[in-house]
Scaffold this active site. Structure first.
Site, PDB file in Angstrom:
ATOM      1  CE  LYS A  11      34.244  35.733  26.275  1.00 37.90           C
ATOM      2  NZ  LYS A  11      34.687  35.792  27.682  1.00 37.90           N
ATOM      3  CG  PHE A  59      34.725  32.531  37.099  1.00 39.47           C
ATOM      4  CD1 PHE A  59      35.018  32.072  35.818  1.00 39.47           C
ATOM      5  CD2 PHE A  59      35.777  33.028  37.869  1.00 39.47           C
ATOM      6  CE1 PHE A  59      36.307  32.081  35.322  1.00 39.47           C
ATOM      7  CE2 PHE A  59      37.085  33.040  37.379  1.00 39.47           C
ATOM      8  CZ  PHE A  59      37.345  32.567  36.107  1.00 39.47           C
ATOM      9  CB  THR A  93      39.187  40.256  31.970  1.00 42.74           C
ATOM     10  OG1 THR A  93      40.408  39.825  31.386  1.00 42.74           O
ATOM     11  CG2 THR A  93      38.206  39.108  32.027  1.00 42.74           C
ATOM     12  CG  HIS A 117      38.658  34.116  24.446  1.00 43.66           C
ATOM     13  ND1 HIS A 117      39.260  33.984  25.672  1.00 43.66           N
ATOM     14  CD2 HIS A 117      39.443  33.427  23.569  1.00 43.66           C
ATOM     15  CE1 HIS A 117      40.347  33.236  25.552  1.00 43.66           C
ATOM     16  NE2 HIS A 117      40.479  32.885  24.286  1.00 43.66           N
TER      17      HIS A 117
HETATM   18  P1  CMP Z   1      37.912  35.095  28.873  1.00 41.53           P
HETATM   19  O1  CMP Z   1      39.264  35.540  29.308  1.00 41.53           O
HETATM   20  O2  CMP Z   1      37.502  35.239  27.502  1.00 41.53           O
HETATM   21  O3  CMP Z   1      37.730  33.549  29.289  1.00 41.53           O
HETATM   22  C1  CMP Z   1      37.495  33.214  30.628  1.00 41.53           C
HETATM   23  C2  CMP Z   1      36.323  34.009  31.107  1.00 41.53           C
HETATM   24  O4  CMP Z   1      35.922  33.795  32.429  1.00 41.53           O
HETATM   25  C3  CMP Z   1      36.683  35.484  31.066  1.00 41.53           C
HETATM   26  O5  CMP Z   1      36.827  35.887  29.741  1.00 41.53           O
HETATM   27  C4  CMP Z   1      35.507  36.083  31.810  1.00 41.53           C
HETATM   28  O6  CMP Z   1      34.372  36.231  30.985  1.00 41.53           O
HETATM   29  C5  CMP Z   1      35.246  34.992  32.830  1.00 41.53           C
HETATM   30  N1  CMP Z   1      35.773  35.433  34.113  1.00 41.53           N
HETATM   31  C6  CMP Z   1      37.069  35.634  34.450  1.00 41.53           C
HETATM   32  N2  CMP Z   1      37.156  36.043  35.737  1.00 41.53           N
HETATM   33  C7  CMP Z   1      35.890  36.081  36.194  1.00 41.53           C
HETATM   34  C8  CMP Z   1      35.310  36.428  37.441  1.00 41.53           C
HETATM   35  N3  CMP Z   1      36.074  36.814  38.464  1.00 41.53           N
HETATM   36  N4  CMP Z   1      33.963  36.366  37.568  1.00 41.53           N
HETATM   37  C9  CMP Z   1      33.195  35.965  36.527  1.00 41.53           C
HETATM   38  N5  CMP Z   1      33.677  35.627  35.326  1.00 41.53           N
HETATM   39  C10 CMP Z   1      35.009  35.695  35.154  1.00 41.53           C
END
Ligand code: CMP
Length: 147
Positions: A11, A59, A93, A117
């Protein structure tokens, strides 16, 4: 049978921190073959489509803004049981919950800027890989003639 590939994004935060090299090194050291790779900048419409599943989440707008803020590296990674193996390697995550030795523990800055990701299922690995790569851009060690 578990699939043989997964899809990853390095990212914008990790790209601008010059973490591409160290992250790819961890990926290789953990037995993944890089089957496709490119550095791109997402357009807003593309990012909205890619993250459509999150469109109702609070988000979402921040996520789109962040993911279009700079270059990203997209790649297809091959290994037996790749989806599960890669999710173990990247960690939780939320970087505060990411386990020692994982990519996110080492390189994530926040939940949003969580460095990488990884696909969450074989089905999504194919959807996400084909979102960014044509067949002629994919180089499988399992079958070079047919991905
Ligand atoms: P990823 O799973 O790669 O793709 C979706 C993204 O949304 C995840 O990574 C996080 O970077 C972001 N994300 C998921 N949950 C939250 C949250 N509660 N607050 C902010 N960002 C989030």
């Amino acid at each position: 049978m578990a699939g043989t590939f997964t899809f990853t994004i390095i990212k914008p935060g990790a790209v601008s921190n010059e973490d591409i090299g160290p992250i790819l090194n961890m990926i290789n050291e953990n037995g993944f073959h890089i089957a496709a790779m490119k550095l791109i900048k997402l357009r807003t419409a593309q990012a909205k489509k890619f993250y459509a599943v999150h469109s109702e989440r609070p988000f979402y707008n921040d996520l789109i803004e962040f993911m279009t803020s700079g270059a990203i590296l997209v790649a297809i990674l091959e290994k037996d049981n790749a989806v599960e193996e890669y999710r173990k390697l990247i960690g939780n995550t939320d970087p505060l919950k990411a386990e020692e030795g994982t990519i996110r523990k080492k390189f994530a800055q926040s939940m949003q800027k969580n460095a990488v990701h990884g696909s969450d299922s074989d089905e999504n690995a194919e959807i996400e890989a084909s979102f960014f790569f044509s067949n002629s851009e994919r180089f499988s060690i399992f079958d070079v003639s047919d991905f």
